[in-house]
Structures are given as C-alpha cells and as structure tokens.
Design a protein around this motif. Sequence first.
Motif, PDB file in Angstrom:
ATOM      1  N   ASP A  32      35.120  -4.465  -5.496  1.00  0.00           N
ATOM      2  CA  ASP A  32      34.143  -4.061  -6.498  1.00  0.00           C
ATOM      3  C   ASP A  32      32.788  -3.828  -5.841  1.00  0.00           C
ATOM      4  OD1 ASP A  32      33.190  -3.444  -8.968  1.00  0.00           O
ATOM      5  OD2 ASP A  32      32.781  -5.508  -9.553  1.00  0.00           O
ATOM      6  N   LEU A  33      32.232  -2.634  -6.061  1.00  0.00           N
ATOM      7  CA  LEU A  33      30.944  -2.258  -5.491  1.00  0.00           C
ATOM      8  C   LEU A  33      29.961  -1.945  -6.614  1.00  0.00           C
ATOM      9  CD1 LEU A  33      32.108   0.198  -2.666  1.00  0.00           C
ATOM     10  CD2 LEU A  33      31.348  -2.168  -2.383  1.00  0.00           C
ATOM     11  N   PRO A  34      28.659  -1.953  -6.320  1.00  0.00           N
ATOM     12  CA  PRO A  34      27.691  -1.515  -7.328  1.00  0.00           C
ATOM     13  C   PRO A  34      28.027  -0.114  -7.823  1.00  0.00           C
ATOM     14  CG  PRO A  34      26.561  -2.587  -5.508  1.00  0.00           C
ATOM     15  CD  PRO A  34      28.003  -2.450  -5.102  1.00  0.00           C
ATOM     16  N   TYR A  35      27.700   0.174  -9.066  1.00  0.00           N
ATOM     17  CA  TYR A  35      28.151   1.409  -9.717  1.00  0.00           C
ATOM     18  C   TYR A  35      27.660   2.667  -9.006  1.00  0.00           C
ATOM     19  CZ  TYR A  35      23.454   2.154 -11.603  1.00  0.00           C
ATOM     20  OH  TYR A  35      22.121   2.384 -11.740  1.00  0.00           O
ATOM     21  N   GLU A  36      26.520   2.595  -8.301  1.00  0.00           N
ATOM     22  CA  GLU A  36      25.968   3.791  -7.669  1.00  0.00           C
ATOM     23  C   GLU A  36      26.690   4.163  -6.376  1.00  0.00           C
ATOM     24  OE1 GLU A  36      23.187   0.368  -6.359  1.00  0.00           O
ATOM     25  OE2 GLU A  36      24.348   0.952  -8.120  1.00  0.00           O
ATOM     26  N   CYS A  37      27.621   3.320  -5.926  1.00  0.00           N
ATOM     27  CA  CYS A  37      28.334   3.587  -4.674  1.00  0.00           C
ATOM     28  C   CYS A  37      29.729   4.122  -4.979  1.00  0.00           C
ATOM     29  CB  CYS A  37      28.404   2.325  -3.815  1.00  0.00           C
ATOM     30  SG  CYS A  37      29.082   2.608  -2.164  1.00  0.00           S
ATOM     31  N   ALA A  38      29.788   5.400  -5.393  1.00  0.00           N
ATOM     32  CA  ALA A  38      31.081   6.019  -5.691  1.00  0.00           C
ATOM     33  C   ALA A  38      31.715   6.640  -4.455  1.00  0.00           C
ATOM     34  CB  ALA A  38      30.914   7.083  -6.776  1.00  0.00           C
ATOM     35  N   PHE A  39      30.937   6.841  -3.385  1.00  0.00           N
ATOM     36  CA  PHE A  39      31.432   7.477  -2.167  1.00  0.00           C
ATOM     37  C   PHE A  39      31.204   6.537  -0.988  1.00  0.00           C
ATOM     38  CE2 PHE A  39      30.299  10.839  -5.082  1.00  0.00           C
ATOM     39  CZ  PHE A  39      31.351  11.728  -4.989  1.00  0.00           C
ATOM     40  N   PRO A  40      31.948   5.441  -0.886  1.00  0.00           N
ATOM     41  CA  PRO A  40      31.750   4.525   0.250  1.00  0.00           C
ATOM     42  C   PRO A  40      32.127   5.198   1.551  1.00  0.00           C
ATOM     43  CG  PRO A  40      33.727   3.927  -0.960  1.00  0.00           C
ATOM     44  CD  PRO A  40      33.051   5.000  -1.759  1.00  0.00           C
ATOM     45  N   GLU A  41      31.267   5.019   2.555  1.00  0.00           N
ATOM     46  CA  GLU A  41      31.502   5.627   3.857  1.00  0.00           C
ATOM     47  C   GLU A  41      31.956   4.547   4.839  1.00  0.00           C
ATOM     48  OE1 GLU A  41      31.681   8.591   5.050  1.00  0.00           O
ATOM     49  OE2 GLU A  41      30.942   9.881   3.463  1.00  0.00           O
ATOM     50  N   PRO A  42      31.331   4.383   5.995  1.00  0.00           N
ATOM     51  CA  PRO A  42      31.890   3.461   6.982  1.00  0.00           C
ATOM     52  C   PRO A  42      31.658   1.998   6.641  1.00  0.00           C
ATOM     53  CG  PRO A  42      29.823   4.341   7.773  1.00  0.00           C
ATOM     54  CD  PRO A  42      30.130   5.061   6.509  1.00  0.00           C
ATOM     55  N   VAL A  43      32.588   1.157   7.062  1.00  0.00           N
ATOM     56  CA  VAL A  43      32.433  -0.296   7.001  1.00  0.00           C
ATOM     57  C   VAL A  43      32.501  -0.806   8.433  1.00  0.00           C
ATOM     58  CG1 VAL A  43      33.391  -2.473   6.195  1.00  0.00           C
ATOM     59  CG2 VAL A  43      33.484  -0.462   4.723  1.00  0.00           C
ATOM     60  N   GLY A  44      31.570  -1.659   8.797  1.00  0.00           N
ATOM     61  CA  GLY A  44      31.568  -2.235  10.134  1.00  0.00           C
ATOM     62  C   GLY A  44      31.219  -3.705  10.075  1.00  0.00           C
ATOM     63  N   GLY A  66      33.573  -9.865   2.996  1.00  0.00           N
ATOM     64  CA  GLY A  66      34.014  -8.629   2.383  1.00  0.00           C
ATOM     65  C   GLY A  66      34.434  -8.759   0.940  1.00  0.00           C
ATOM     66  N   GLU A  67      34.250  -9.918   0.341  1.00  0.00           N
ATOM     67  CA  GLU A  67      34.603 -10.099  -1.065  1.00  0.00           C
ATOM     68  C   GLU A  67      33.649  -9.315  -1.958  1.00  0.00           C
ATOM     69  OE1 GLU A  67      37.182 -11.665  -2.332  1.00  0.00           O
ATOM     70  OE2 GLU A  67      37.957 -12.419  -0.429  1.00  0.00           O
ATOM     71  N   THR A  68      32.346  -9.401  -1.705  1.00  0.00           N
ATOM     72  CA  THR A  68      31.341  -8.700  -2.493  1.00  0.00           C
ATOM     73  C   THR A  68      30.311  -8.083  -1.556  1.00  0.00           C
ATOM     74  OG1 THR A  68      29.983 -10.708  -2.722  1.00  0.00           O
ATOM     75  CG2 THR A  68      31.616 -10.267  -4.452  1.00  0.00           C
ATOM     76  N   PHE A  69      29.712  -6.977  -1.997  1.00  0.00           N
ATOM     77  CA  PHE A  69      28.675  -6.288  -1.240  1.00  0.00           C
ATOM     78  C   PHE A  69      27.418  -6.166  -2.088  1.00  0.00           C
ATOM     79  CE2 PHE A  69      32.398  -5.085   1.117  1.00  0.00           C
ATOM     80  CZ  PHE A  69      31.965  -4.858   2.410  1.00  0.00           C
ATOM     81  N   GLU A  70      26.268  -6.309  -1.437  1.00  0.00           N
ATOM     82  CA  GLU A  70      24.979  -6.174  -2.108  1.00  0.00           C
ATOM     83  C   GLU A  70      24.161  -5.094  -1.418  1.00  0.00           C
ATOM     84  OE1 GLU A  70      22.697  -9.733  -1.711  1.00  0.00           O
ATOM     85  OE2 GLU A  70      22.909  -9.818   0.482  1.00  0.00           O
ATOM     86  N   LYS A  71      23.355  -4.371  -2.204  1.00  0.00           N
ATOM     87  CA  LYS A  71      22.476  -3.365  -1.620  1.00  0.00           C
ATOM     88  C   LYS A  71      21.443  -4.062  -0.753  1.00  0.00           C
ATOM     89  CE  LYS A  71      20.996  -0.241  -4.420  1.00  0.00           C
ATOM     90  NZ  LYS A  71      20.176   0.455  -5.438  1.00  0.00           N
ATOM     91  N   PHE A  72      21.260  -3.515   0.462  1.00  0.00           N
ATOM     92  CA  PHE A  72      20.467  -4.225   1.460  1.00  0.00           C
ATOM     93  C   PHE A  72      19.291  -3.413   1.975  1.00  0.00           C
ATOM     94  CE2 PHE A  72      20.157  -5.961   5.948  1.00  0.00           C
ATOM     95  CZ  PHE A  72      19.531  -7.132   5.567  1.00  0.00           C
ATOM     96  N   ALA A  73      19.473  -2.096   2.197  1.00  0.00           N
ATOM     97  CA  ALA A  73      18.402  -1.286   2.766  1.00  0.00           C
ATOM     98  C   ALA A  73      18.636   0.174   2.417  1.00  0.00           C
ATOM     99  CB  ALA A  73      18.334  -1.456   4.285  1.00  0.00           C
ATOM    100  N   THR A  74      17.542   0.956   2.410  1.00  0.00           N
ATOM    101  CA  THR A  74      17.585   2.409   2.270  1.00  0.00           C
ATOM    102  C   THR A  74      17.088   3.024   3.566  1.00  0.00           C
ATOM    103  OG1 THR A  74      17.184   2.287  -0.116  1.00  0.00           O
ATOM    104  CG2 THR A  74      16.773   4.395   0.954  1.00  0.00           C
TER     105      THR A  74
END
Length: 260
Positions: A32-44, A66-74
Amino acid sequence: MDPDDPNVLFAGTTERGLYRTRDGGRYWEFVDLPYECAFPEPVGKSPTGIYYLGCRDKLYRSIDGGETFEKFATLGSMGRGIITIAFDERLPDRIWAGMCEGCEEYPRDGEGFLFLSDDGGQTWQELGQELDASCRGACAVWDIDICPNDPEQMAVSIYPCGLFTSSDGGISWRRAAAPLDGNVLSSAAYAPTADRCRLYAGEQGVYGLYYTEDAGRSWTLEYNKYLDDLFFNPYLPQMIYGIIIHNMGNDEEFELHAKK
C-alpha cells in the motif's frame, strides 16, 4: 532485489502499484502506497537497511522492511521522474538518483540529470548539468553504476543519448570513447573485482559487449553480441549474465547468455 536477501524482490507496475515477494517470486503481495504514487519506479535498499522508492519526482522511504512507505523528499522543481537509484557501499548515507527529462508531455531542460544526497536523503545536490546540455530532448538516466573498488569511478546510461563516465565521483562527466560513443541506449555495469574498475558496456548500434579499465577512454571487445541488462555474481566475478532481445517491438523473444 534486496541485496541482503535474494528471496525479496519488488516490482513496480504501471497504474497498478507496487508488489513485493519474500519467497523468490512464488507469491506476490500488494504494498500500500500513498494515493499520489500510481506509477512506482525504482526500489533500492541502502547500506543502512532503509528502502527507498522513486515515484515521479518524489522519493519515498520505508524504515519497517518495506511494509509501509512514507513521502520523504522532492527532487528538483520541474516535476521530472526518478528513474533509477544507486548507493555507495563505502558511504552508507550517500544516495544517487537519476532523472527523466522526457517523463512529461513537454520535456524541459535546465536541471541536472543527477541528484546526490550525502545525508540519507534529507538534502540534495543537483549535478550532471553537462549531461543535460549534451542530451537535450526526451532523455532519461536509465542506470547509474558505481565501481565497487573505487567509488570515484562511475558510469551513467542515458536513453537515448549514450554512455558517460566520471572519474571524480560524479562531479564531472564525459562521453565514452569509440566505439561506444553513440547516442543510443547503452547497457553498462562494473564487474565486482577487488583490484580494478572494469566497466562492461554494450550499445545497440555496435552489436558487441566491450569492457574498459581506463574510465571509457578505450575499449576491448569481450563478446561479439550486444547484451542488455548486464548482471554479475559478486561471488564469481568472472561470470557475466545478459540478455539478447530479438523482437524489440514487443519484447517477446530473448536469450539469456552467461560467461562461465
């Protein structure tokens, strides 16, 4: 793939979110990701154990495995997408992010192709302006590679602009010498050797796999076929894996090649 556990992999999908497997691909679970992240790109995964996820120009992080992700930086002010993320094993808090100039309807130049953080993503420095100047148009940093023996040696593959190398830790860049000086996608990766920086690269227009040990100034032919998605076994550094795609239109037919 998780560098510490090959059974853990993430897969980003177009408009269907992010998935994770913890059993080597047998079963996949929705993340589950925040709603604004419909196009997830790389995971590292950084050497500190934190997962980072690129989503457009936003960087997300997970501190719970990797259970949950939070917005961190722009990253940047132009809304360009984050296409690739790279880490420096010698500097655990260092994060590289490669951007996409053509991820908008109307590509715009003016920002560097690379962003660098030395504090785990808290602050970012814009680099690679000369890459932007050389690759104007709808280009994207397809891959960032760092030599495991000397992190000052780096390479970036820019689609469809070409291959560039750096000998000063990404501060300045130069286009690779012939025959890999074209402006099509190059696949590049450093071999996990302990005593040198050997960079392997191939270019679609050259039809061969080459290597360099002088930061791209000269090249030696390794294999007379172009291999994409180069991969090395860190425990067997002489082994090289790559694929040959026969039908570029729909990616249906491919061969896996390996050097023992």
